[in-house]
Write a protein that holds these residues in place. Structure first.
Motif, PDB file in Angstrom:
ATOM      1  N   TYR A 105      23.682  65.133  34.314  1.00  0.00           N
ATOM      2  CA  TYR A 105      23.010  66.038  33.383  1.00  0.00           C
ATOM      3  C   TYR A 105      24.007  67.095  32.919  1.00  0.00           C
ATOM      4  O   TYR A 105      25.056  67.282  33.535  1.00  0.00           O
ATOM      5  CB  TYR A 105      21.799  66.736  34.039  1.00  0.00           C
ATOM      6  N   ALA A 106      23.653  67.762  31.848  1.00  0.00           N
ATOM      7  CA  ALA A 106      24.413  68.922  31.395  1.00  0.00           C
ATOM      8  C   ALA A 106      23.429  69.908  30.797  1.00  0.00           C
ATOM      9  O   ALA A 106      22.497  69.515  30.095  1.00  0.00           O
ATOM     10  CB  ALA A 106      25.453  68.534  30.352  1.00  0.00           C
ATOM     11  N   VAL A 107      23.628  71.187  31.103  1.00  0.00           N
ATOM     12  CA  VAL A 107      22.805  72.242  30.517  1.00  0.00           C
ATOM     13  C   VAL A 107      23.640  72.911  29.424  1.00  0.00           C
ATOM     14  O   VAL A 107      24.674  73.504  29.706  1.00  0.00           O
ATOM     15  CB  VAL A 107      22.379  73.279  31.575  1.00  0.00           C
ATOM     16  N   ALA A 108      23.178  72.751  28.188  1.00  0.00           N
ATOM     17  CA  ALA A 108      23.880  73.326  27.042  1.00  0.00           C
ATOM     18  C   ALA A 108      23.005  74.402  26.412  1.00  0.00           C
ATOM     19  O   ALA A 108      21.790  74.219  26.278  1.00  0.00           O
ATOM     20  CB  ALA A 108      24.190  72.234  26.021  1.00  0.00           C
ATOM     21  N   ILE A 109      23.617  75.509  26.046  1.00  0.00           N
ATOM     22  CA  ILE A 109      22.897  76.602  25.397  1.00  0.00           C
ATOM     23  C   ILE A 109      23.452  76.777  23.992  1.00  0.00           C
ATOM     24  O   ILE A 109      24.662  76.843  23.798  1.00  0.00           O
ATOM     25  CB  ILE A 109      23.046  77.922  26.187  1.00  0.00           C
ATOM     26  N   GLY A 110      22.546  76.846  23.033  1.00  0.00           N
ATOM     27  CA  GLY A 110      22.918  77.094  21.647  1.00  0.00           C
ATOM     28  C   GLY A 110      21.948  78.091  21.036  1.00  0.00           C
ATOM     29  O   GLY A 110      20.938  78.443  21.643  1.00  0.00           O
ATOM     30  N   HIS A 111      22.281  78.547  19.857  1.00  0.00           N
ATOM     31  CA  HIS A 111      21.484  79.541  19.155  1.00  0.00           C
ATOM     32  C   HIS A 111      21.053  78.986  17.798  1.00  0.00           C
ATOM     33  O   HIS A 111      21.643  78.021  17.313  1.00  0.00           O
ATOM     34  CB  HIS A 111      22.303  80.824  18.975  1.00  0.00           C
ATOM     35  N   PRO A 112      20.042  79.587  17.182  1.00  0.00           N
ATOM     36  CA  PRO A 112      19.548  79.041  15.906  1.00  0.00           C
ATOM     37  C   PRO A 112      20.425  79.417  14.712  1.00  0.00           C
ATOM     38  O   PRO A 112      19.947  79.891  13.686  1.00  0.00           O
ATOM     39  CB  PRO A 112      18.141  79.640  15.799  1.00  0.00           C
ATOM     40  N   HIS A 113      21.735  79.185  14.855  1.00  0.00           N
ATOM     41  CA  HIS A 113      22.662  79.407  13.742  1.00  0.00           C
ATOM     42  C   HIS A 113      22.604  78.185  12.820  1.00  0.00           C
ATOM     43  O   HIS A 113      22.399  77.054  13.290  1.00  0.00           O
ATOM     44  CB  HIS A 113      24.098  79.571  14.253  1.00  0.00           C
ATOM     45  N   PRO A 114      22.806  78.368  11.530  1.00  0.00           N
ATOM     46  CA  PRO A 114      22.755  77.223  10.610  1.00  0.00           C
ATOM     47  C   PRO A 114      23.681  76.075  11.015  1.00  0.00           C
ATOM     48  O   PRO A 114      23.285  74.908  10.960  1.00  0.00           O
ATOM     49  CB  PRO A 114      23.170  77.826   9.263  1.00  0.00           C
ATOM     50  N   GLY A 115      24.905  76.387  11.424  1.00  0.00           N
ATOM     51  CA  GLY A 115      25.850  75.335  11.811  1.00  0.00           C
ATOM     52  C   GLY A 115      25.376  74.563  13.033  1.00  0.00           C
ATOM     53  O   GLY A 115      25.499  73.334  13.093  1.00  0.00           O
ATOM     54  N   THR A 116      24.838  75.272  14.000  1.00  0.00           N
ATOM     55  CA  THR A 116      24.339  74.628  15.220  1.00  0.00           C
ATOM     56  C   THR A 116      23.192  73.682  14.889  1.00  0.00           C
ATOM     57  O   THR A 116      23.157  72.536  15.341  1.00  0.00           O
ATOM     58  CB  THR A 116      23.863  75.695  16.239  1.00  0.00           C
ATOM     59  N   ILE A 117      22.264  74.157  14.078  1.00  0.00           N
ATOM     60  CA  ILE A 117      21.106  73.346  13.703  1.00  0.00           C
ATOM     61  C   ILE A 117      21.543  72.114  12.913  1.00  0.00           C
ATOM     62  O   ILE A 117      21.070  71.001  13.167  1.00  0.00           O
ATOM     63  CB  ILE A 117      20.080  74.199  12.918  1.00  0.00           C
ATOM     64  N   ALA A 118      22.470  72.294  11.989  1.00  0.00           N
ATOM     65  CA  ALA A 118      22.949  71.166  11.179  1.00  0.00           C
ATOM     66  C   ALA A 118      23.584  70.088  12.057  1.00  0.00           C
ATOM     67  O   ALA A 118      23.307  68.892  11.891  1.00  0.00           O
ATOM     68  CB  ALA A 118      23.950  71.661  10.130  1.00  0.00           C
ATOM     69  N   VAL A 119      24.422  70.509  13.006  1.00  0.00           N
ATOM     70  CA  VAL A 119      25.091  69.540  13.880  1.00  0.00           C
ATOM     71  C   VAL A 119      24.073  68.856  14.795  1.00  0.00           C
ATOM     72  O   VAL A 119      24.123  67.642  14.999  1.00  0.00           O
ATOM     73  CB  VAL A 119      26.216  70.217  14.701  1.00  0.00           C
ATOM     74  N   LEU A 120      23.140  69.616  15.334  1.00  0.00           N
ATOM     75  CA  LEU A 120      22.131  69.024  16.219  1.00  0.00           C
ATOM     76  C   LEU A 120      21.278  67.990  15.488  1.00  0.00           C
ATOM     77  O   LEU A 120      20.940  66.955  16.063  1.00  0.00           O
ATOM     78  CB  LEU A 120      21.234  70.112  16.821  1.00  0.00           C
ATOM     79  N   LYS A 121      20.943  68.266  14.237  1.00  0.00           N
ATOM     80  CA  LYS A 121      20.143  67.305  13.456  1.00  0.00           C
ATOM     81  C   LYS A 121      20.858  65.958  13.336  1.00  0.00           C
ATOM     82  O   LYS A 121      20.227  64.915  13.353  1.00  0.00           O
ATOM     83  CB  LYS A 121      19.829  67.864  12.063  1.00  0.00           C
ATOM     84  N   ARG A 122      22.175  66.002  13.195  1.00  0.00           N
ATOM     85  CA  ARG A 122      22.952  64.751  13.110  1.00  0.00           C
ATOM     86  C   ARG A 122      23.156  64.137  14.491  1.00  0.00           C
ATOM     87  O   ARG A 122      23.150  62.924  14.648  1.00  0.00           O
ATOM     88  CB  ARG A 122      24.318  65.029  12.467  1.00  0.00           C
ATOM     89  N   TRP A 123      23.368  64.979  15.491  1.00  0.00           N
ATOM     90  CA  TRP A 123      23.742  64.528  16.828  1.00  0.00           C
ATOM     91  C   TRP A 123      22.582  63.921  17.614  1.00  0.00           C
ATOM     92  O   TRP A 123      22.772  62.937  18.337  1.00  0.00           O
ATOM     93  CB  TRP A 123      24.346  65.701  17.592  1.00  0.00           C
ATOM     94  N   LEU A 124      21.398  64.501  17.499  1.00  0.00           N
ATOM     95  CA  LEU A 124      20.270  64.057  18.332  1.00  0.00           C
ATOM     96  C   LEU A 124      19.968  62.561  18.222  1.00  0.00           C
ATOM     97  O   LEU A 124      19.892  61.882  19.246  1.00  0.00           O
ATOM     98  CB  LEU A 124      19.015  64.897  18.039  1.00  0.00           C
ATOM     99  N   PRO A 125      19.811  61.984  17.029  1.00  0.00           N
ATOM    100  CA  PRO A 125      19.532  60.540  16.961  1.00  0.00           C
ATOM    101  C   PRO A 125      20.682  59.701  17.535  1.00  0.00           C
ATOM    102  O   PRO A 125      20.449  58.687  18.195  1.00  0.00           O
ATOM    103  CB  PRO A 125      19.359  60.269  15.462  1.00  0.00           C
ATOM    104  N   GLU A 126      21.927  60.138  17.307  1.00  0.00           N
ATOM    105  CA  GLU A 126      23.081  59.411  17.834  1.00  0.00           C
ATOM    106  C   GLU A 126      23.123  59.486  19.362  1.00  0.00           C
ATOM    107  O   GLU A 126      23.436  58.501  20.032  1.00  0.00           O
ATOM    108  CB  GLU A 126      24.375  60.015  17.274  1.00  0.00           C
ATOM    109  N   ALA A 127      22.822  60.633  19.901  1.00  0.00           N
ATOM    110  CA  ALA A 127      22.847  60.822  21.359  1.00  0.00           C
ATOM    111  C   ALA A 127      21.831  59.903  22.031  1.00  0.00           C
ATOM    112  O   ALA A 127      22.131  59.261  23.040  1.00  0.00           O
ATOM    113  CB  ALA A 127      22.568  62.280  21.711  1.00  0.00           C
ATOM    114  N   LYS A 128      20.648  59.846  21.466  1.00  0.00           N
ATOM    115  CA  LYS A 128      19.603  58.975  22.030  1.00  0.00           C
ATOM    116  C   LYS A 128      20.049  57.517  21.984  1.00  0.00           C
ATOM    117  O   LYS A 128      19.832  56.772  22.934  1.00  0.00           O
ATOM    118  CB  LYS A 128      18.279  59.191  21.294  1.00  0.00           C
ATOM    119  N   ALA A 129      20.695  57.142  20.893  1.00  0.00           N
ATOM    120  CA  ALA A 129      21.171  55.765  20.757  1.00  0.00           C
ATOM    121  C   ALA A 129      22.252  55.436  21.787  1.00  0.00           C
ATOM    122  O   ALA A 129      22.414  54.288  22.178  1.00  0.00           O
ATOM    123  CB  ALA A 129      21.705  55.535  19.341  1.00  0.00           C
ATOM    124  N   ARG A 130      22.982  56.452  22.235  1.00  0.00           N
ATOM    125  CA  ARG A 130      24.020  56.252  23.258  1.00  0.00           C
ATOM    126  C   ARG A 130      23.483  56.406  24.678  1.00  0.00           C
ATOM    127  O   ARG A 130      24.260  56.417  25.637  1.00  0.00           O
ATOM    128  CB  ARG A 130      25.172  57.237  23.027  1.00  0.00           C
TER     129      ARG A 130
END
Length: 197
Positions: free
Chosen positions: A153-178
């Motif tokens: 597991y890993a505990v990651a902390i992020g904030h609701p910055h536009p860049g963070t949200i944009a990257v997470l939107k792209r990353w989440l489906p890919e992460a699940k696929a992996r």
């Protein structure tokens, strides 16, 4: 989702997030090392009497309902203070809450002291957006993946910055696929401690 104690819409945010199935945490303001930075109203500070610390904790935890625990907002100075953190962790234990040590500084005693005191706890592994650029957030997510593969597991902390949200939107489906699952903190803690449910 960790919601700031002094956010004007904290109760509404918590209710909406809880209704959407999110696990809720209280984001508790604590004294930073940099005295020029204001952590916000009712922040916990070094040298404060235990009764005043408890009053401020009570205020913060009374701002909204439905949370499983709390983590530190700032706190690079306060989380290094064993006396103050002992009061905080006593309150967590008394209330049956978990403590997430955001590890805003390497010298934090929060996680270690929580273990000694028998408080349910976990510590942050990765900050996603100290550097708010999308490239940096993506690198930090890759670091979180590497930690998760290594320790389960890993505990990651992020904030609701536009860049963070944009990257997470792209990353989440890919992460699940992996093969990565995004889960609440309590799921990680239960798995780590061998607790069913």
């Amino acid at each position: 989702l960790s919601i700031m104690t002094y956010a004007k819409n904290a109760a509404t945010l918590a209710k909406e997030a809880h209704a959407k199935g999110h696990e809720i945490m209280v984001h508790m303001p604590m004294q930073p090392v940099n005295t020029a930075v204001n952590p916000g109203p009712n922040a916990l500070t070094v040298g404060m009497e235990a009764d005043e610390l408890r009053r401020r904790i009570d205020w913060g935890l009374g701002r909204f309902k439905g949370f499983v625990g709390f983590n530190n907002h700032m706190g690079s100075r306060f989380t290094q203070d064993a006396a103050g953190m002992r009061v905080v962790l006593e309150e967590a234990k008394r209330r049956g809450l978990l403590f997430l040590d955001s590890k805003t500084i390497a010298g934090s005693v929060g996680d270690k002291l929580a273990a000694e005191m028998g408080v349910t706890h976990i510590a942050r592994d990765v900050f996603l957006d100290d550097d708010m650029s999308e490239a940096a957030v993506a690198r930090q997510l890759a670091a979180a993946e590497a930690i998760a593969r290594r320790q389960g597991y890993a505990v990651a902390i992020g904030h609701p910055h536009p860049g963070t949200i944009a990257v997470l939107k792209r990353w989440l489906p890919e992460a699940k696929a992996r093969g990565f699952a995004i889960v609440p903190l309590t799921t990680i803690i239960k798995k780590r401690e061998g607790v069913a449910g």
